[in-house]
Design an enzyme around this catalytic site. Structure first.
Site, PDB file in Angstrom:
ATOM      1  N   GLU A  44     -17.817  -7.838  39.879  1.00 30.24           N
ATOM      2  CA  GLU A  44     -19.277  -7.831  40.079  1.00 30.24           C
ATOM      3  C   GLU A  44     -19.774  -6.407  40.301  1.00 30.24           C
ATOM      4  OE1 GLU A  44     -20.513 -10.675  43.052  1.00 30.24           O
ATOM      5  OE2 GLU A  44     -19.070 -12.181  42.376  1.00 30.24           O
TER       6      GLU A  44
ATOM      7  N   HIS B 284     -19.328  -4.248  44.974  1.00 28.90           N
ATOM      8  CA  HIS B 284     -20.748  -3.894  45.127  1.00 28.90           C
ATOM      9  C   HIS B 284     -20.792  -2.649  46.015  1.00 28.90           C
ATOM     10  CE1 HIS B 284     -22.184  -7.615  43.326  1.00 28.90           C
ATOM     11  NE2 HIS B 284     -21.394  -8.304  44.121  1.00 28.90           N
TER      12      HIS B 284
ATOM     13  N   GLU C 210     -15.263 -15.651  48.388  1.00 27.81           N
ATOM     14  CA  GLU C 210     -15.757 -15.141  49.669  1.00 27.81           C
ATOM     15  C   GLU C 210     -15.345 -15.976  50.885  1.00 27.81           C
ATOM     16  OE1 GLU C 210     -19.971 -14.652  49.057  1.00 27.81           O
ATOM     17  OE2 GLU C 210     -19.678 -13.234  47.405  1.00 27.81           O
TER      18      GLU C 210
ATOM     19  N   ASN D 155     -11.804 -14.441  44.620  1.00 29.36           N
ATOM     20  CA  ASN D 155     -12.828 -13.405  44.438  1.00 29.36           C
ATOM     21  C   ASN D 155     -13.524 -13.100  45.763  1.00 29.36           C
ATOM     22  OD1 ASN D 155     -14.457 -11.823  42.496  1.00 29.36           O
ATOM     23  ND2 ASN D 155     -16.130 -13.214  43.030  1.00 29.36           N
TER      24      ASN D 155
ATOM     25  N   ASP E 223     -21.463  -3.051  40.770  1.00 27.25           N
ATOM     26  CA  ASP E 223     -22.733  -2.326  40.711  1.00 27.25           C
ATOM     27  C   ASP E 223     -22.667  -1.219  41.753  1.00 27.25           C
ATOM     28  OD1 ASP E 223     -23.154  -3.935  43.004  1.00 27.25           O
ATOM     29  OD2 ASP E 223     -24.670  -5.180  42.030  1.00 27.25           O
TER      30      ASP E 223
HETATM   31  O1  G2I Z   1     -25.151 -11.608  46.080  1.00 27.37           O
HETATM   32  C1  G2I Z   1     -24.540 -10.929  45.004  1.00 27.37           C
HETATM   33  C2  G2I Z   1     -23.330 -11.663  44.531  1.00 27.37           C
HETATM   34  C3  G2I Z   1     -22.239 -11.644  45.599  1.00 27.37           C
HETATM   35  N1  G2I Z   1     -21.047 -12.296  45.128  1.00 27.37           N
HETATM   36  C4  G2I Z   1     -21.209 -13.641  44.613  1.00 27.37           C
HETATM   37  C5  G2I Z   1     -22.318 -13.704  43.576  1.00 27.37           C
HETATM   38  O2  G2I Z   1     -22.515 -15.029  43.162  1.00 27.37           O
HETATM   39  C6  G2I Z   1     -23.602 -13.113  44.100  1.00 27.37           C
HETATM   40  O3  G2I Z   1     -24.578 -13.216  43.075  1.00 27.37           O
HETATM   41  C7  G2I Z   1     -25.897 -13.436  43.516  1.00 27.37           C
HETATM   42  C8  G2I Z   1     -26.829 -13.500  42.315  1.00 27.37           C
HETATM   43  O4  G2I Z   1     -26.819 -12.245  41.697  1.00 27.37           O
HETATM   44  C9  G2I Z   1     -28.239 -13.842  42.787  1.00 27.37           C
HETATM   45  O5  G2I Z   1     -29.065 -14.074  41.653  1.00 27.37           O
HETATM   46  O6  G2I Z   1     -25.917 -14.653  44.214  1.00 27.37           O
HETATM   47  C10 G2I Z   1     -27.193 -14.920  44.773  1.00 27.37           C
HETATM   48  C11 G2I Z   1     -27.075 -16.167  45.635  1.00 27.37           C
HETATM   49  O7  G2I Z   1     -26.370 -17.174  44.966  1.00 27.37           O
HETATM   50  C12 G2I Z   1     -28.207 -15.079  43.660  1.00 27.37           C
HETATM   51  O8  G2I Z   1     -29.477 -15.238  44.225  1.00 27.37           O
HETATM   52  C13 G2I Z   1     -30.143 -16.421  43.908  1.00 27.37           C
HETATM   53  C14 G2I Z   1     -31.249 -16.607  44.897  1.00 27.37           C
HETATM   54  O9  G2I Z   1     -30.677 -16.752  46.194  1.00 27.37           O
HETATM   55  C15 G2I Z   1     -32.001 -17.839  44.573  1.00 27.37           C
HETATM   56  O10 G2I Z   1     -33.091 -17.971  45.427  1.00 27.37           O
HETATM   57  C16 G2I Z   1     -32.466 -17.799  43.114  1.00 27.37           C
HETATM   58  O11 G2I Z   1     -33.066 -19.014  42.765  1.00 27.37           O
HETATM   59  O12 G2I Z   1     -30.640 -16.353  42.599  1.00 27.37           O
HETATM   60  C17 G2I Z   1     -31.259 -17.545  42.208  1.00 27.37           C
HETATM   61  C18 G2I Z   1     -31.640 -17.454  40.736  1.00 27.37           C
HETATM   62  O13 G2I Z   1     -32.430 -16.305  40.506  1.00 27.37           O
END
Ligand code: G2I
Length: 470
Positions: A279, A250, A171, A213, A281
């Site tokens: 990724e 997404h 990103e 990515n 969805d």
């Molecule tokens: O935002 C969707 C994706 C966009 N591209 C990069 C990916 O890495 C990203 O994945 C999401 C995860 O699916 C989430 O699960 O990235 C977020 C931010 O890194 C993730 O959210 C985080 C929350 O911000 C945290 O507060 C939480 O502790 O997930 C963590 C674990 O549940």
């Protein structure tokens, strides 16, 4: 936790996978026999992973380590998927919570589960403006550049040999119509931070495919898509190591599946990189959602170098956008219409098997580049030492003018010996070992660096290496 993991793997281990595969083949044969008069080319896949594998591709899911004790979740994972991406566990804040202190416990749980069940692993992600640990968020300039490169080197070295593809940089481009880089602390260390990260990743794990990515890079006419395309084209032209592009994909009403998606996939592939849908969805429900999944899968199968698809979670309730119910299984683990459409599309799609593409040796820089004045160089070593062995990463830095070749002398302590090296040609294995550039990394611009590495037994080098430029 380990015990819990061991029991989970035992229950759904390689034997279970093999049994699953046998059932799939048998059931597929029955379908074929029943329909042969009407559809002689019908495919036999009865799960997403098996069907994708028939087309030479993988079908993966983002996985959370803390769900590996949920039997419904693990049951679907092991039945349907042959690749995993740790959803959060390999991010910078997870793997280097304090500077120089690396924690791989949760990422290892996912990697071990994948390996025990014959699944590929996509590493996500080595360098990103987001999810940085606090210490890194507060850094800038040279200190941040070094910390970032050290992170890339340490994490990719730790997982060396276990990762199919790394999202090296995630990103890095801005949204909107400018096509500019995203402003971030990493971007402010210099525009070459992306290529520096890729070179460090290649030096640390020469066997992993290295991907860029991003999201909102699905529509061919968007400025961000074009900006990423130009980055990849530039890297391929200059021999910066890159093997793949990840389109996150997404999709929702604000960012819909574009009609020119296949053009985007094919255009990136035509640059000589693999394309991976990383990724996926799609928010929605019912037939509309199912048809969009069908379109995405059909587009991927139509492009020979679209080598795999990863959905960003398993059940709707596992999704980061759970209210949009964007995945293939409902909260109870039941298959949705989107699942059926995806499997049908996998079974019906083009039969092109993507070529097996080990990371390509970058081409020699084109001869049109004007020759530089030979100048000096320096070299420094960073060492990953364990009891009885080490991996050394050597950074070669050109002085005030560009160099066209380099020779680095490394003095090894008594008893140490080099067993393996990459991005270099080594002479000798003990005492003072000489490392020369290879075709693609001899030319180093003034003040910039290239990296090579070697592995050995015994104690690694502690003295500063010599560097001679040509
Ligand atoms: O935002 C969707 C994706 C966009 N591209 C990069 C990916 O890495 C990203 O994945 C999401 C995860 O699916 C989430 O699960 O990235 C977020 C931010 O890194 C993730 O959210 C985080 C929350 O911000 C945290 O507060 C939480 O502790 O997930 C963590 C674990 O549940």
């Amino acid at each position: 936790m380990n015990d819990l993991f061991a029991r989970a793997s035992g229950r759904f281990g390689a034997g279970a996978l093999r049994r699953g595969a046998l059932v799939a083949v048998t059931a597929g044969a029955a379908v074929l026999a029943a329909t042969v008069a009407f559809a002689p080319s019908a495919s036999a896949g009865t799960t997403l992973g098996a069907s994708a594998a028939e087309k030479g591709r993988y079908f993966g899911a983002a996985v959370a380590a803390n769900k590996l004790s949920d039997s419904t979740y693990v049951g679907i994972l092991n039945r349907e998927f042959n690749s995993v991406t740790p959803e959060n566990e390999m991010k910078l804040d997870a793997t280097e919570p304090q500077q120089g202190v690396f924690t791989f416990t949760n990422a290892d749980r996912i990697v071990n589960h994948a390996r025990a069940n014959g699944m590929k692993v996509r590493g996500h992600t080595l360098a990103w403006h987001s999810q940085q640990p606090g210490w890194m968020q507060n850094m800038s300039g040279t200190a941040l550049r070094s910390a970032m490169l050290n992170h890339v080197t340490q994490v990719a070295t730790y997982y060396r040999g276990k990762i199919d593809s790394w999202d090296v940089v995630n990103e890095a481009f801005a949204d909107g119509s400018t096509g500019a880089r995203r402003d971030s602390n990493l971007q402010r260390t210099g525009n070459d931070w992306i290529e520096a990260a890729f070179r460090a990743a290649r030096a640390a794990d020469p066997g992993a495919k290295l991907c860029y990515n991003d999201y909102n890079t699905d529509n061919w006419s968007h400025a961000k898509t074009q900006a990423v395309y130009n980055l990849v084209r530039d890297f391929k032209t200059r021999g910066v190591p890159i093997d793949c592009v990840g389109l996150q994909s997404h999709f929702n009403s604000g960012s819909p599946y574009p009609g020119n998606y296949r053009t985007t996939l094919q255009s990136f592939a035509d640059l000589g990189v693999d394309v991976q849908i990383t990724e996926l969805d799609i928010e929605g429900s019912g037939t509309t959602q199912a048809n969009t999944y069908r379109s995405v899968v059909t587009d991927c199968l139509a492009v020979a170098r679209c080598t795999g698809i990863t959905v960003w979670g398993i059940r709707d309730t596992d999704s980061w956008r759970s209210s949009g119910t964007p995945l293939l299984f409902d909260g109870s683990g039941n298959k949705k219409p989107a699942y059926t459409a995806t499997l049908e599309a996998l079974n019906a799609g083009g039969t092109t098997n993507p070529p097996t593409t080990p990371p390509t040796t970058p081409p020699t820089t084109p001869p049109t580049t004007p020759p530089g004045t030979p100048g000096g160089c320096t070299a420094s070593v960073s060492l990953n030492q364990w009891n009885g062995g080490f991996v050394a990463t050597v950074r070669v830095t050109a002085g005030s003018s560009r160099i066209n070749g380099w020779t680095v002398g490394v003095a090894l302590p008594g008893g140490a010996s080099v067993t393996n090296s990459w991005n270099t040609q080594a002479t000798g294995t003990s005492g003072t070992v000489t490392f020369r550039n290879v075709s693609y990394n001899g030319q180093v611009n003034a003040g910039t660096t290239t990296e090579f590495g070697f592995q050995g037994t015994g104690t690694g080098p502690t003295a500063t290496p010599t560097c001679t430029a040509s």
